[in-house]
Design a protein around this motif. Sequence first.
Motif, PDB file in Angstrom:
ATOM      1  N   ALA A 158     -19.360   6.191   5.730  1.00  0.00           N
ATOM      2  CA  ALA A 158     -18.493   7.358   5.882  1.00  0.00           C
ATOM      3  C   ALA A 158     -19.179   8.602   5.365  1.00  0.00           C
ATOM      4  N   GLN A 159     -18.960   9.682   6.068  1.00  0.00           N
ATOM      5  CA  GLN A 159     -19.395  10.973   5.569  1.00  0.00           C
ATOM      6  C   GLN A 159     -18.372  11.468   4.547  1.00  0.00           C
ATOM      7  N   ILE A 160     -18.745  12.480   3.778  1.00  0.00           N
ATOM      8  CA  ILE A 160     -17.871  12.942   2.706  1.00  0.00           C
ATOM      9  C   ILE A 160     -16.552  13.457   3.250  1.00  0.00           C
ATOM     10  N   LYS A 161     -16.599  14.288   4.269  1.00  0.00           N
ATOM     11  CA  LYS A 161     -15.372  14.807   4.866  1.00  0.00           C
ATOM     12  C   LYS A 161     -15.047  13.942   6.078  1.00  0.00           C
ATOM     13  N   SER A 162     -14.241  12.923   5.864  1.00  0.00           N
ATOM     14  CA  SER A 162     -13.946  11.971   6.942  1.00  0.00           C
ATOM     15  C   SER A 162     -12.621  11.286   6.692  1.00  0.00           C
ATOM     16  N   GLY A 163     -12.102  10.659   7.737  1.00  0.00           N
ATOM     17  CA  GLY A 163     -10.859   9.915   7.616  1.00  0.00           C
ATOM     18  C   GLY A 163     -10.973   8.746   6.664  1.00  0.00           C
ATOM     19  N   ALA A 164     -12.144   8.098   6.656  1.00  0.00           N
ATOM     20  CA  ALA A 164     -12.344   6.959   5.764  1.00  0.00           C
ATOM     21  C   ALA A 164     -12.228   7.392   4.304  1.00  0.00           C
ATOM     22  N   MET A 165     -12.729   8.570   3.997  1.00  0.00           N
ATOM     23  CA  MET A 165     -12.647   9.058   2.621  1.00  0.00           C
ATOM     24  C   MET A 165     -11.232   9.497   2.262  1.00  0.00           C
ATOM     25  N   ILE A 166     -10.472   9.929   3.256  1.00  0.00           N
ATOM     26  CA  ILE A 166      -9.047  10.200   3.017  1.00  0.00           C
ATOM     27  C   ILE A 166      -8.336   8.892   2.670  1.00  0.00           C
ATOM     28  N   THR A 167      -8.662   7.821   3.396  1.00  0.00           N
ATOM     29  CA  THR A 167      -8.085   6.512   3.087  1.00  0.00           C
ATOM     30  C   THR A 167      -8.481   6.056   1.693  1.00  0.00           C
ATOM     31  N   ALA A 168      -9.727   6.332   1.308  1.00  0.00           N
ATOM     32  CA  ALA A 168     -10.175   5.984  -0.046  1.00  0.00           C
ATOM     33  C   ALA A 168      -9.365   6.742  -1.096  1.00  0.00           C
ATOM     34  N   GLN A 169      -9.112   8.011  -0.844  1.00  0.00           N
ATOM     35  CA  GLN A 169      -8.316   8.806  -1.777  1.00  0.00           C
ATOM     36  C   GLN A 169      -6.893   8.256  -1.866  1.00  0.00           C
ATOM     37  N   LYS A 170      -6.310   7.893  -0.725  1.00  0.00           N
ATOM     38  CA  LYS A 170      -4.969   7.304  -0.715  1.00  0.00           C
ATOM     39  C   LYS A 170      -4.955   5.985  -1.481  1.00  0.00           C
ATOM     40  N   GLN A 178      -2.458  10.932   8.595  1.00  0.00           N
ATOM     41  CA  GLN A 178      -1.138  10.465   8.179  1.00  0.00           C
ATOM     42  C   GLN A 178      -1.072   8.936   8.170  1.00  0.00           C
ATOM     43  N   ARG A 179      -1.649   8.316   9.192  1.00  0.00           N
ATOM     44  CA  ARG A 179      -1.568   6.851   9.264  1.00  0.00           C
ATOM     45  C   ARG A 179      -2.452   6.170   8.219  1.00  0.00           C
ATOM     46  N   ASN A 180      -3.439   6.905   7.660  1.00  0.00           N
ATOM     47  CA  ASN A 180      -4.358   6.286   6.705  1.00  0.00           C
ATOM     48  C   ASN A 180      -3.643   5.775   5.459  1.00  0.00           C
ATOM     49  N   ARG A 181      -2.558   6.446   5.060  1.00  0.00           N
ATOM     50  CA  ARG A 181      -1.813   5.990   3.877  1.00  0.00           C
ATOM     51  C   ARG A 181      -1.156   4.646   4.130  1.00  0.00           C
ATOM     52  N   ILE A 182      -0.902   4.313   5.412  1.00  0.00           N
ATOM     53  CA  ILE A 182      -0.294   3.029   5.750  1.00  0.00           C
ATOM     54  C   ILE A 182      -1.348   1.929   5.730  1.00  0.00           C
ATOM     55  N   ILE A 183      -2.561   2.228   6.184  1.00  0.00           N
ATOM     56  CA  ILE A 183      -3.649   1.247   6.108  1.00  0.00           C
ATOM     57  C   ILE A 183      -3.856   0.819   4.659  1.00  0.00           C
ATOM     58  N   SER A 184      -4.000   1.790   3.771  1.00  0.00           N
ATOM     59  CA  SER A 184      -4.205   1.462   2.354  1.00  0.00           C
ATOM     60  C   SER A 184      -2.946   0.906   1.721  1.00  0.00           C
ATOM     61  N   GLY A 185      -1.769   1.372   2.182  1.00  0.00           N
ATOM     62  CA  GLY A 185      -0.506   0.917   1.597  1.00  0.00           C
ATOM     63  C   GLY A 185      -0.191  -0.532   1.891  1.00  0.00           C
ATOM     64  N   ASN A 190      -2.993   3.203  -6.492  1.00  0.00           N
ATOM     65  CA  ASN A 190      -3.422   2.238  -7.515  1.00  0.00           C
ATOM     66  C   ASN A 190      -3.815   0.893  -6.917  1.00  0.00           C
ATOM     67  N   ARG A 191      -4.487   0.944  -5.765  1.00  0.00           N
ATOM     68  CA  ARG A 191      -5.011  -0.260  -5.139  1.00  0.00           C
ATOM     69  C   ARG A 191      -6.514  -0.343  -5.403  1.00  0.00           C
ATOM     70  N   ASP A 192      -7.080  -1.505  -5.166  1.00  0.00           N
ATOM     71  CA  ASP A 192      -8.512  -1.699  -5.383  1.00  0.00           C
ATOM     72  C   ASP A 192      -9.326  -0.975  -4.315  1.00  0.00           C
ATOM     73  N   LEU A 193     -10.449  -0.425  -4.736  1.00  0.00           N
ATOM     74  CA  LEU A 193     -11.328   0.291  -3.808  1.00  0.00           C
ATOM     75  C   LEU A 193     -12.713  -0.339  -3.838  1.00  0.00           C
ATOM     76  N   VAL A 220      -3.148 -11.729   1.837  1.00  0.00           N
ATOM     77  CA  VAL A 220      -4.258 -10.975   1.247  1.00  0.00           C
ATOM     78  C   VAL A 220      -4.771 -10.022   2.325  1.00  0.00           C
ATOM     79  N   CYS A 221      -4.205  -8.837   2.347  1.00  0.00           N
ATOM     80  CA  CYS A 221      -4.579  -7.834   3.345  1.00  0.00           C
ATOM     81  C   CYS A 221      -5.655  -6.921   2.762  1.00  0.00           C
ATOM     82  N   ILE A 222      -6.735  -6.754   3.487  1.00  0.00           N
ATOM     83  CA  ILE A 222      -7.838  -5.902   3.058  1.00  0.00           C
ATOM     84  C   ILE A 222      -8.063  -4.824   4.109  1.00  0.00           C
ATOM     85  N   GLY A 223      -7.955  -3.575   3.703  1.00  0.00           N
ATOM     86  CA  GLY A 223      -8.248  -2.469   4.597  1.00  0.00           C
ATOM     87  C   GLY A 223      -9.757  -2.324   4.777  1.00  0.00           C
TER      88      GLY A 223
END
Length: 411
Positions: A231-243, A214-221, A248-251, A113-116
């Motif tokens: 997180a601010q709106i324009k941030s790496g965390a929000m990129i991870t949220a988009q990924k 680029q690595r954010n897709r692996i954290i979520s993946g 189709n993972r839980d957010l 059970v991996c949680i980003g």
Amino acid sequence: MENLLYWVWLSEKCAPDTPTFSILYHTFGSVEKIYSATEEELTKVFSLNNKQITALSDKKTDRAVEILKICQKENIGILPYGDELFPSRLRTIKNPPVLLYYKGRLPDFDKEVCIGTVGTRTPSPYGCRCAYEISFDLALNGAFVVSGMAFGIDSVCHKAALDAGGKTVAVLGCGVDIVYPKENSELYDSLSVSGTLISEYAPGTKATRYSFPQRNRIISGLSLGTLVIEAQIKSGAMITAQKTKEQNRDLFAIPGRLGEYNSLGPNSLIQSGAIAVKDANDILREYEFLYPEKIRLNPIKNKANNSKYNPENAVLLKSKPKKTILQQSFFKKEEFENITLKTEEEILPSFDNLPDEQRKVALCLSKNTPKTLEEIAKDTNISVSDIMSSLTILEIQGIVNALPGGCFILS
């Protein structure tokens, strides 16, 4: 693996987070055939440009041999896409990595059970406390905490998981032999021994402004779900949220205090459908029936009585969060607008650069109404076999998504 040399060679030819590797692997079927492909064969592969064809036509393995020697010397493991241990969760994402370099113990991600857990590099004391308490409880109750070892929220989450005696994985935006940021040298050493360090970048590769997104897709993946803390709106965390949404993972998101920049991200995610979280159990309940042997869903106890609990690790002396919106006289109204994630009502992209059949297939689809192969054939007057071929390429490129029941929509 006997062909590990070819995998390392290929990883140096394919830019991260691009469809190049997926297209090559789908076309040739194995890394050996990709390596053996002639320039003439590569020219026939759709979407490869001249620069990529030239690079793939160069069969020299000096760089790959050098990387393998470094990995052996530094005790760095390599997990290629073709290995049976490569996480199936990563196989299914858009633009999967060619391989993963790692230090520490490599988990069987598909059984855990991996949680980003992601957030800003400049958190508030409130954000640090939430990050520490929730990550501590996640790890204490059987979950793997996956983050990026960046300064701020990421570091707090890793420290909390280690304090709980649990497992944590850091996905780096540089080689696994590089400590970044330097302030995290002690955390890096702890993760090397008691956790896991992972990267798709070869040893010696320094971090860049592009490597972190680029690595954010692996954290979520790697994760079943991802928690956004501050997180601010324009941030790496929000990129991870988009990924996370694209995969189709839980957010999940922790509600933030109104009027603060670091609250804009998680609050907008909750408005868009993310699960609001008040404690670790809000996350763990989503997976207790799927992983009953992994999850220990216990009442959240008073951590002051837990000898492992070390709230000092939630304090970041160098953290300087932005002032609240109300405190900033230079705040502009337009900065606060359009804060939600992309929606299905967005303007559709142009497909003029696609081959004729693929363009026709893409244009007949929408983001709202799924269509079957028969419906696509009726609308385009293209044979079903040719449509299937076009859909495969479009799906690899991230233009089309396949749905259960043999239906397709635009991504």
